[in-house]
Write an enzyme that holds these catalytic residues in place. Structure first.
Site, PDB file in Angstrom:
ATOM      1  N   GLY A  50       0.822  -1.193   0.000  1.00 12.40           N
ATOM      2  CA  GLY A  50       0.000   0.000   0.000  1.00 12.40           C
ATOM      3  C   GLY A  50       0.863   1.252   0.000  1.00 12.40           C
ATOM      4  O   GLY A  50       2.072   1.207   0.269  1.00 12.40           O
ATOM      5  N   ALA A  51       0.238   2.366  -0.316  1.00 16.42           N
ATOM      6  CA  ALA A  51       0.943   3.652  -0.292  1.00 16.42           C
ATOM      7  C   ALA A  51       0.092   4.646   0.477  1.00 16.42           C
ATOM      8  O   ALA A  51      -0.187   5.752   0.024  1.00 16.42           O
ATOM      9  CB  ALA A  51       1.218   4.144  -1.709  1.00 16.42           C
ATOM     10  N   LYS A 103       3.374   0.726  23.236  1.00 17.25           N
ATOM     11  CA  LYS A 103       2.665   1.459  22.181  1.00 17.25           C
ATOM     12  C   LYS A 103       1.180   1.090  22.195  1.00 17.25           C
ATOM     13  O   LYS A 103       0.309   1.955  21.982  1.00 17.25           O
ATOM     14  CB  LYS A 103       3.280   1.118  20.818  1.00 17.25           C
ATOM     15  CG  LYS A 103       2.541   1.676  19.606  1.00 17.25           C
ATOM     16  CD  LYS A 103       2.658   3.175  19.487  1.00 17.25           C
ATOM     17  CE  LYS A 103       1.841   3.723  18.301  1.00 17.25           C
ATOM     18  NZ  LYS A 103       2.291   3.221  16.988  1.00 17.25           N
TER      19      LYS A 103
END
Length: 309
Positions: free
Chosen positions: A7-8, A185
């Site tokens: 993906g981008a 996180k």
């Protein structure tokens, strides 16, 4: 090392563009519509550190035949199953899969599909999103990526990957305690997403109202209790960092999950809040504020699906 970015979007687009700009060999696996947009405009990054654009190498799933040294997975959790099916041809015997998804559930899915030896633990701390023009917009100056072997060893391949990603615009670190890092996180993100989505407000706005700060830290304490009971008690520097993060007056900080709600989009609520709540139930830990935030997000998803028809 040859890097395939799945993906981008905001995460993959940001880190992949930084590596390309530094001369790295990066290919993006994208859908046809995104490919057309990127071929027309390039991959543009709008950043507090300076705007830039690169012309990336692109490939569609049907054309993916060769293996890569590294597969960087930065998709949303609800897209992971489809993504795994699409990038399977890229995974060879020595391929490293580096997921920087939010939460923890995806580690089990990736190791079940590709084997534990290929999967690293990883996390990204970058506040970014795609704008209406498909540009990657970095909202805040942070740009960290941390990864490591699940077993805590500091392997040669992890050090080689650290070298690959050690480029301007990325603060990279190979970790010997990646599961501890990921749990911290997970606690931070669950707190941030839970409270900003529940209140539909930024941290600064929540701090400005009665009981706002107390509510943030009640949720934070619930999440810390789940991490501790799971064998990953949050460390003192993390506690201190998050205390500052969640008490910064006028802070514009909000979770990307809230931005998803504001756009009327699907969220990762169950992958993040739901998973933390389920772990709490298994451990016998009471998490009333987390449960309320989860219910709030679940109700939003019900309404979103109804509106979509």
């Amino acid at each position: 090392m040859r890097l395939l970015v799945i993906g981008a979007g905001a995460l993959g687009g940001y880190y992949g563009a930084r590596v390309i700009r530094a001369g790295g060999d990066v290919t993006f696996l994208v859908r046809a519509k995104r490919a057309e947009q990127l071929r027309r405009n390039g991959l543009e990054v709008v950043s507090p550190h300076g705007d830039f654009a690169v012309q990336p190498k692109l490939i569609l799933a049907d054309d993916l035949k060769e293996t890569f040294d590294v597969v960087l997975v930065g998709v949303k959790a609800y897209s992971l199953d489809d993504a795994m099916s699409q990038f399977t041809p890229a995974v060879g015997s020595s391929t490293m899969i580096l997921p920087i998804l939010n939460g923890l559930k995806h580690i089990d899915a990736l190791t079940a599909r590709f084997g534990a030896s290929r999967v690293l633990g990883g996390l990204a701390n970058v506040s970014a999103g795609l704008d209406a023009e498909g540009r990657v917009v970095q909202f805040m100056a942070n740009q960290t990526i941390v990864f490591g072997e699940i077993d805590g060893s500091l392997s040669e391949r992890a050090l080689a990957l650290e070298t690959l990603l050690h480029v301007p615009g990325i603060d990279v670190r190979a970790s010997e305690a990646i599961m501890q890092d990921m749990w911290e996180k997970f606690v931070q993100l669950t707190t941030l997403a839970g409270i900003t989505c529940l209140m539909r407000a930024s941290i600064g706005d929540i701090l400005a109202v009665p009981n706002g700060e107390q509510s943030i830290f009640r949720l934070f304490a619930e999440c810390c209790a789940v991490a501790t009971a799971s064998g990953f008690e949050p460390r003192a520097p993390f506690i201190e960092f998050d205390r500052k993060l969640f008490t910064t007056l006028d802070s514009p900080l909000k979770a990307s999950m809230l931005r998803d709600i504001e756009r009327g989009s699907i969220t990762e609520a169950e992958h993040i809040l739901g998973d933390m709540a389920n772990r709490a139930r298994t451990l016998g830990i009471d998490t009333p504020l987390l449960d309320l935030a989860r219910a709030h997000l679940a109700a939003y998803e019900v309404g979103r699906r109804r509106a979509a028809g």
